[in-house]
Design a protein around this motif. Structure first.
Motif, PDB file in Angstrom:
ATOM      1  N   GLY B  30      -0.597   0.977 -19.095  1.00  0.00           N
ATOM      2  CA  GLY B  30      -0.620  -0.452 -19.356  1.00  0.00           C
ATOM      3  C   GLY B  30      -0.679  -0.823 -20.828  1.00  0.00           C
ATOM      4  O   GLY B  30      -0.309  -1.941 -21.208  1.00  0.00           O
ATOM      5  N   GLY B  31      -1.119   0.114 -21.640  1.00  0.00           N
ATOM      6  CA  GLY B  31      -1.336  -0.195 -23.048  1.00  0.00           C
ATOM      7  C   GLY B  31      -0.172   0.118 -23.966  1.00  0.00           C
ATOM      8  O   GLY B  31      -0.151  -0.339 -25.113  1.00  0.00           O
ATOM      9  N   TYR B  32       0.775   0.888 -23.476  1.00  0.00           N
ATOM     10  CA  TYR B  32       1.874   1.347 -24.335  1.00  0.00           C
ATOM     11  C   TYR B  32       3.175   1.447 -23.532  1.00  0.00           C
ATOM     12  O   TYR B  32       3.151   1.671 -22.320  1.00  0.00           O
ATOM     13  N   ASN B  33       4.270   1.333 -24.230  1.00  0.00           N
ATOM     14  CA  ASN B  33       5.579   1.494 -23.585  1.00  0.00           C
ATOM     15  C   ASN B  33       6.130   2.896 -23.840  1.00  0.00           C
ATOM     16  O   ASN B  33       7.256   3.066 -24.310  1.00  0.00           O
ATOM     17  N   TYR B  34       5.297   3.887 -23.511  1.00  0.00           N
ATOM     18  CA  TYR B  34       5.670   5.276 -23.771  1.00  0.00           C
ATOM     19  C   TYR B  34       5.480   6.111 -22.507  1.00  0.00           C
ATOM     20  O   TYR B  34       4.746   7.098 -22.495  1.00  0.00           O
ATOM     21  N   VAL B  35       6.137   5.703 -21.440  1.00  0.00           N
ATOM     22  CA  VAL B  35       6.092   6.432 -20.183  1.00  0.00           C
ATOM     23  C   VAL B  35       7.373   7.236 -20.029  1.00  0.00           C
ATOM     24  O   VAL B  35       8.478   6.732 -20.294  1.00  0.00           O
ATOM     25  N   SER B  36       7.228   8.480 -19.616  1.00  0.00           N
ATOM     26  CA  SER B  36       8.394   9.323 -19.356  1.00  0.00           C
ATOM     27  C   SER B  36       8.304   9.886 -17.943  1.00  0.00           C
ATOM     28  O   SER B  36       7.224   9.933 -17.347  1.00  0.00           O
ATOM     29  N   TRP B  37       9.456  10.273 -17.415  1.00  0.00           N
ATOM     30  CA  TRP B  37       9.545  10.830 -16.057  1.00  0.00           C
ATOM     31  C   TRP B  37      10.308  12.148 -16.098  1.00  0.00           C
ATOM     32  O   TRP B  37      11.288  12.290 -16.830  1.00  0.00           O
ATOM     33  N   TYR B  38       9.867  13.090 -15.251  1.00  0.00           N
ATOM     34  CA  TYR B  38      10.447  14.427 -15.203  1.00  0.00           C
ATOM     35  C   TYR B  38      10.784  14.791 -13.764  1.00  0.00           C
ATOM     36  O   TYR B  38      10.028  14.486 -12.835  1.00  0.00           O
ATOM     37  N   GLN B  39      11.914  15.482 -13.624  1.00  0.00           N
ATOM     38  CA  GLN B  39      12.352  16.016 -12.332  1.00  0.00           C
ATOM     39  C   GLN B  39      12.169  17.519 -12.373  1.00  0.00           C
ATOM     40  O   GLN B  39      12.555  18.168 -13.355  1.00  0.00           O
ATOM     41  N   GLN B  40      11.583  18.076 -11.320  1.00  0.00           N
ATOM     42  CA  GLN B  40      11.384  19.522 -11.274  1.00  0.00           C
ATOM     43  C   GLN B  40      11.816  20.075  -9.926  1.00  0.00           C
ATOM     44  O   GLN B  40      11.212  19.761  -8.895  1.00  0.00           O
ATOM     45  N   HIS B  41      12.844  20.895  -9.943  1.00  0.00           N
ATOM     46  CA  HIS B  41      13.261  21.602  -8.737  1.00  0.00           C
ATOM     47  C   HIS B  41      12.420  22.871  -8.598  1.00  0.00           C
ATOM     48  O   HIS B  41      11.919  23.409  -9.593  1.00  0.00           O
ATOM     49  N   PRO B  42      12.255  23.376  -7.376  1.00  0.00           N
ATOM     50  CA  PRO B  42      11.405  24.558  -7.147  1.00  0.00           C
ATOM     51  C   PRO B  42      11.780  25.734  -8.037  1.00  0.00           C
ATOM     52  O   PRO B  42      12.954  26.117  -8.131  1.00  0.00           O
ATOM     53  N   GLY B  43      10.789  26.295  -8.697  1.00  0.00           N
ATOM     54  CA  GLY B  43      10.995  27.450  -9.543  1.00  0.00           C
ATOM     55  C   GLY B  43      11.685  27.174 -10.864  1.00  0.00           C
ATOM     56  O   GLY B  43      11.998  28.113 -11.605  1.00  0.00           O
ATOM     57  N   LYS B  44      11.897  25.915 -11.171  1.00  0.00           N
ATOM     58  CA  LYS B  44      12.588  25.530 -12.409  1.00  0.00           C
ATOM     59  C   LYS B  44      11.668  24.759 -13.333  1.00  0.00           C
ATOM     60  O   LYS B  44      10.627  24.251 -12.924  1.00  0.00           O
ATOM     61  N   ALA B  45      12.083  24.667 -14.594  1.00  0.00           N
ATOM     62  CA  ALA B  45      11.334  23.873 -15.558  1.00  0.00           C
ATOM     63  C   ALA B  45      11.609  22.386 -15.336  1.00  0.00           C
ATOM     64  O   ALA B  45      12.677  22.007 -14.841  1.00  0.00           O
ATOM     65  N   PRO B  46      10.652  21.537 -15.678  1.00  0.00           N
ATOM     66  CA  PRO B  46      10.885  20.095 -15.594  1.00  0.00           C
ATOM     67  C   PRO B  46      12.042  19.660 -16.494  1.00  0.00           C
ATOM     68  O   PRO B  46      12.318  20.291 -17.507  1.00  0.00           O
ATOM     69  N   LYS B  47      12.673  18.552 -16.097  1.00  0.00           N
ATOM     70  CA  LYS B  47      13.781  17.972 -16.858  1.00  0.00           C
ATOM     71  C   LYS B  47      13.477  16.503 -17.116  1.00  0.00           C
ATOM     72  O   LYS B  47      13.092  15.763 -16.211  1.00  0.00           O
ATOM     73  N   LEU B  48      13.637  16.095 -18.360  1.00  0.00           N
ATOM     74  CA  LEU B  48      13.396  14.695 -18.734  1.00  0.00           C
ATOM     75  C   LEU B  48      14.447  13.792 -18.112  1.00  0.00           C
ATOM     76  O   LEU B  48      15.647  14.007 -18.297  1.00  0.00           O
ATOM     77  N   MET B  49      13.988  12.753 -17.400  1.00  0.00           N
ATOM     78  CA  MET B  49      14.901  11.819 -16.746  1.00  0.00           C
ATOM     79  C   MET B  49      14.841  10.419 -17.355  1.00  0.00           C
ATOM     80  O   MET B  49      15.846   9.708 -17.410  1.00  0.00           O
ATOM     81  N   ILE B  50      13.650  10.013 -17.785  1.00  0.00           N
ATOM     82  CA  ILE B  50      13.439   8.689 -18.364  1.00  0.00           C
ATOM     83  C   ILE B  50      12.405   8.829 -19.473  1.00  0.00           C
ATOM     84  O   ILE B  50      11.441   9.573 -19.332  1.00  0.00           O
ATOM     85  N   TYR B  51      12.595   8.104 -20.581  1.00  0.00           N
ATOM     86  CA  TYR B  51      11.587   8.080 -21.633  1.00  0.00           C
ATOM     87  C   TYR B  51      11.417   6.654 -22.137  1.00  0.00           C
ATOM     88  O   TYR B  51      12.281   5.803 -21.905  1.00  0.00           O
TER      89      TYR B  51
END
Lengths: 120, 111
Positions: B30-51
Protein backbone atom coordinates in the motif's frame (compact mmCIF):
# COMPACT_ATOMS: atom_id res chain seq x y z
CA UNK A 1 21.81 -11.93 -22.79
CA UNK A 2 22.44 -11.82 -19.06
CA UNK A 3 22.95 -15.22 -17.47
CA UNK A 4 23.63 -16.18 -13.86
CA UNK A 5 24.95 -19.47 -12.54
CA UNK A 6 25.16 -20.54 -8.91
CA UNK A 7 27.87 -22.88 -7.66
CA UNK A 8 28.95 -24.36 -4.36
CA UNK A 9 28.66 -27.41 -2.10
CA UNK A 10 25.33 -29.21 -2.17
CA UNK A 11 25.76 -30.56 1.35
CA UNK A 12 26.70 -28.58 4.45
CA UNK A 13 26.95 -29.84 8.02
CA UNK A 14 24.90 -28.22 10.80
CA UNK A 15 26.64 -25.28 12.53
CA UNK A 16 29.00 -24.81 9.57
CA UNK A 17 29.01 -22.01 6.97
CA UNK A 18 27.21 -22.27 3.64
CA UNK A 19 29.16 -20.66 0.79
CA UNK A 20 27.84 -20.06 -2.72
CA UNK A 21 29.04 -18.07 -5.72
CA UNK A 22 27.04 -16.58 -8.56
CA UNK A 23 28.88 -16.11 -11.86
CA UNK A 24 27.41 -13.47 -14.16
CA UNK A 25 27.86 -13.53 -17.93
CA UNK A 26 26.59 -11.22 -20.65
CA UNK A 27 26.65 -8.17 -18.38
CA UNK A 28 29.28 -6.45 -16.29
CA UNK A 29 28.38 -6.25 -12.60
CA UNK A 30 30.24 -2.93 -12.53
CA UNK A 31 27.76 -1.44 -15.02
CA UNK A 32 25.02 -1.14 -12.44
CA UNK A 33 22.02 -2.82 -10.80
CA UNK A 34 21.94 -4.67 -7.54
CA UNK A 35 22.57 -8.41 -7.32
CA UNK A 36 20.56 -10.55 -4.96
CA UNK A 37 20.21 -13.92 -3.29
CA UNK A 38 16.83 -15.59 -2.77
CA UNK A 39 16.10 -19.04 -1.35
CA UNK A 40 13.22 -21.50 -1.50
CA UNK A 41 12.89 -24.39 1.00
CA UNK A 42 11.55 -27.56 -0.60
CA UNK A 43 7.83 -27.21 -1.28
CA UNK A 44 7.71 -23.69 0.15
CA UNK A 45 7.78 -20.08 -0.97
CA UNK A 46 10.50 -17.59 -1.79
CA UNK A 47 12.56 -15.73 0.81
CA UNK A 48 14.86 -12.82 0.01
CA UNK A 49 18.27 -13.17 1.70
CA UNK A 50 20.13 -10.02 0.73
CA UNK A 51 21.59 -7.92 -2.06
CA UNK A 52 24.79 -6.13 -3.08
CA UNK A 53 25.78 -3.26 -5.40
CA UNK A 54 29.02 -3.31 -7.40
CA UNK A 55 30.47 -0.80 -4.96
CA UNK A 56 30.05 -3.34 -2.18
CA UNK A 57 27.05 -1.68 -0.57
CA UNK A 58 24.80 -4.37 0.92
CA UNK A 59 21.43 -4.80 2.54
CA UNK A 60 20.08 -7.91 4.17
CA UNK A 61 16.86 -9.55 5.31
CA UNK A 62 16.60 -8.48 8.97
CA UNK A 63 15.71 -12.05 10.00
CA UNK A 64 18.99 -13.40 8.55
CA UNK A 65 21.25 -10.38 8.90
CA UNK A 66 23.28 -11.70 11.83
CA UNK A 67 24.35 -14.77 9.81
CA UNK A 68 24.67 -13.42 6.26
CA UNK A 69 27.57 -11.90 4.35
CA UNK A 70 27.36 -11.02 0.67
CA UNK A 71 30.44 -9.89 -1.22
CA UNK A 72 31.29 -8.99 -4.82
CA UNK A 73 34.34 -9.61 -7.00
CA UNK A 74 34.05 -7.31 -10.02
CA UNK A 75 37.31 -8.66 -11.53
CA UNK A 76 35.69 -12.09 -11.82
CA UNK A 77 32.20 -10.67 -12.47
CA UNK A 78 30.71 -12.67 -9.63
CA UNK A 79 29.20 -12.24 -6.20
CA UNK A 80 29.04 -14.58 -3.25
CA UNK A 81 26.91 -15.59 -0.28
CA UNK A 82 28.02 -16.85 3.10
CA UNK A 83 25.47 -18.04 5.66
CA UNK A 84 26.90 -19.07 9.00
CA UNK A 85 25.69 -21.42 11.74
CA UNK A 86 23.36 -23.28 9.43
CA UNK A 87 20.63 -25.65 10.58
CA UNK A 88 18.22 -27.95 8.79
CA UNK A 89 15.91 -24.94 8.35
CA UNK A 90 18.44 -23.49 5.91
CA UNK A 91 17.98 -26.40 3.51
CA UNK A 92 16.70 -24.81 0.32
CA UNK A 93 17.25 -24.08 -3.34
CA UNK A 94 19.37 -20.94 -3.44
CA UNK A 95 18.94 -18.57 -6.38
CA UNK A 96 20.93 -15.56 -7.45
CA UNK A 97 19.37 -12.83 -9.57
CA UNK A 98 19.93 -9.37 -10.99
CA UNK A 99 17.89 -6.83 -9.03
CA UNK A 100 16.50 -3.47 -9.88
CA UNK A 101 17.92 -0.42 -8.15
CA UNK A 102 16.25 -0.01 -4.75
CA UNK A 103 13.30 0.50 -4.33
CA UNK A 104 12.57 -1.03 -7.74
CA UNK A 105 13.03 -4.48 -6.23
CA UNK A 106 12.34 -6.67 -9.21
CA UNK A 107 14.53 -9.72 -9.87
CA UNK A 108 15.42 -10.58 -13.47
CA UNK A 109 16.91 -12.80 -14.67
CA UNK A 110 17.42 -15.62 -12.17
CA UNK A 111 20.03 -18.33 -12.07
CA UNK A 112 18.85 -21.93 -12.34
CA UNK A 113 19.22 -22.40 -8.59
CA UNK A 114 21.28 -24.81 -6.53
CA UNK A 115 19.98 -27.13 -3.82
CA UNK A 116 21.84 -26.94 -0.53
CA UNK A 117 21.05 -29.57 2.07
CA UNK A 118 22.07 -29.11 5.68
CA UNK A 119 22.70 -32.50 7.24
CA UNK A 120 25.35 -34.34 9.18
CA UNK B 1 4.16 -17.08 7.56
CA UNK B 2 4.85 -14.83 4.58
CA UNK B 3 4.65 -11.07 4.80
CA UNK B 4 2.26 -10.83 1.85
CA UNK B 5 -0.91 -12.92 1.67
CA UNK B 6 -1.88 -14.78 -1.48
CA UNK B 7 -4.59 -17.40 -2.04
CA UNK B 8 -3.07 -20.86 -1.98
CA UNK B 9 -4.71 -21.84 -5.24
CA UNK B 10 -6.85 -20.53 -8.09
CA UNK B 11 -8.14 -22.23 -11.20
CA UNK B 12 -9.70 -21.45 -14.54
CA UNK B 13 -10.53 -22.99 -17.88
CA UNK B 14 -8.64 -22.27 -21.09
CA UNK B 15 -9.66 -18.92 -22.53
CA UNK B 16 -11.00 -17.60 -19.24
CA UNK B 17 -9.46 -14.92 -17.04
CA UNK B 18 -8.18 -15.37 -13.50
CA UNK B 19 -6.99 -12.87 -10.92
CA UNK B 20 -4.49 -13.57 -8.15
CA UNK B 21 -4.50 -11.22 -5.18
CA UNK B 22 -1.59 -10.18 -2.99
CA UNK B 23 -2.51 -8.45 0.25
CA UNK B 24 -0.05 -6.55 2.37
CA UNK B 25 -0.11 -3.43 4.50
CA UNK B 26 0.51 0.28 4.16
CA UNK B 27 4.17 -0.49 4.97
CA UNK B 28 4.68 -2.50 1.81
CA UNK B 29 2.12 -2.97 -0.99
CA UNK B 30 0.00 0.00 0.00
CA UNK B 31 2.88 2.36 0.58
CA UNK B 32 4.81 2.01 -2.66
CA UNK B 33 4.29 1.27 -6.34
CA UNK B 34 7.00 -1.37 -6.40
CA UNK B 35 5.17 -4.68 -6.67
CA UNK B 36 6.49 -7.43 -8.92
CA UNK B 37 5.09 -10.82 -9.93
CA UNK B 38 6.91 -14.05 -10.76
CA UNK B 39 5.86 -17.24 -12.54
CA UNK B 40 7.50 -20.49 -11.50
CA UNK B 41 7.04 -23.80 -13.26
CA UNK B 42 7.94 -26.98 -11.32
CA UNK B 43 11.67 -27.44 -10.98
CA UNK B 44 12.41 -24.14 -12.69
CA UNK B 45 13.61 -20.73 -11.57
CA UNK B 46 11.06 -17.94 -11.16
CA UNK B 47 10.47 -15.62 -14.12
CA UNK B 48 9.61 -11.94 -13.84
CA UNK B 49 6.16 -11.24 -15.30
CA UNK B 50 5.23 -7.81 -13.93
CA UNK B 51 7.24 -5.07 -12.20
CA UNK B 52 6.43 -1.67 -10.70
CA UNK B 53 2.80 -2.85 -10.24
CA UNK B 54 1.77 -2.91 -13.89
CA UNK B 55 4.78 -2.88 -16.22
CA UNK B 56 5.52 -5.89 -18.40
CA UNK B 57 9.09 -6.88 -19.29
CA UNK B 58 9.87 -7.43 -22.93
CA UNK B 59 8.68 -10.83 -24.08
CA UNK B 60 5.88 -11.26 -21.53
CA UNK B 61 2.52 -11.66 -23.28
CA UNK B 62 0.04 -8.83 -22.83
CA UNK B 63 -2.39 -11.42 -21.43
CA UNK B 64 -0.61 -10.73 -18.15
CA UNK B 65 -1.49 -7.50 -16.38
CA UNK B 66 -0.99 -6.04 -12.92
CA UNK B 67 -2.81 -3.52 -10.80
CA UNK B 68 -3.07 -2.27 -7.24
CA UNK B 69 -5.78 -0.90 -4.99
CA UNK B 70 -4.93 0.12 -1.46
CA UNK B 71 -2.97 -2.64 0.26
CA UNK B 72 -3.83 -5.27 -2.36
CA UNK B 73 -2.05 -5.91 -5.63
CA UNK B 74 -3.48 -8.16 -8.32
CA UNK B 75 -2.18 -10.18 -11.25
CA UNK B 76 -4.73 -10.89 -13.97
CA UNK B 77 -4.18 -13.49 -16.64
CA UNK B 78 -6.62 -13.31 -19.53
CA UNK B 79 -7.13 -15.90 -22.26
CA UNK B 80 -5.77 -18.66 -20.03
CA UNK B 81 -3.52 -21.18 -21.73
CA UNK B 82 -2.31 -24.56 -20.54
CA UNK B 83 1.25 -23.27 -20.21
CA UNK B 84 0.10 -20.66 -17.69
CA UNK B 85 -0.31 -23.43 -15.11
CA UNK B 86 2.39 -22.63 -12.55
CA UNK B 87 3.03 -21.07 -9.16
CA UNK B 88 2.85 -17.28 -8.96
CA UNK B 89 4.56 -15.10 -6.36
CA UNK B 90 4.16 -11.44 -5.59
CA UNK B 91 6.93 -9.30 -4.16
CA UNK B 92 6.97 -5.78 -2.76
CA UNK B 93 9.36 -3.15 -1.52
CA UNK B 94 8.76 -2.81 2.22
CA UNK B 95 10.72 0.21 3.31
CA UNK B 96 14.37 0.81 4.07
CA UNK B 97 14.56 -1.68 6.97
CA UNK B 98 12.78 -4.76 5.61
CA UNK B 99 13.30 -3.89 1.93
CA UNK B 100 11.95 -6.98 0.15
CA UNK B 101 9.00 -9.21 1.03
CA UNK B 102 7.44 -12.05 -0.94
CA UNK B 103 3.99 -13.56 -0.88
CA UNK B 104 3.48 -17.22 -0.04
CA UNK B 105 2.67 -18.14 -3.61
CA UNK B 106 -0.46 -19.19 -5.51
CA UNK B 107 -0.83 -22.37 -7.53
CA UNK B 108 -2.72 -21.73 -10.75
CA UNK B 109 -4.45 -24.76 -12.25
CA UNK B 110 -5.74 -24.62 -15.82
CA UNK B 111 -8.68 -27.00 -15.90
Amino acid sequence: QVQLQESGPGLVKPSETLSLTCAVSGYSISSGYYWGWIRQPPGKGLEWIGSIYHSGSTYYNPSLKSRVTISVDTSKNQFSLKLSSVTAADTAVYYCARQGINPHNWFDPWGQGTLVTVSS
Amino acid sequence: QSALTQPRSVSGSPGQSVTISCTGTSSDVGGYNYVSWYQQHPGKAPKLMIYDVSKRPSGVPDRFSGSKSGNTASLTISGLQAEDEADYYCCSYAGSYTNVVFGGGTKLTVL
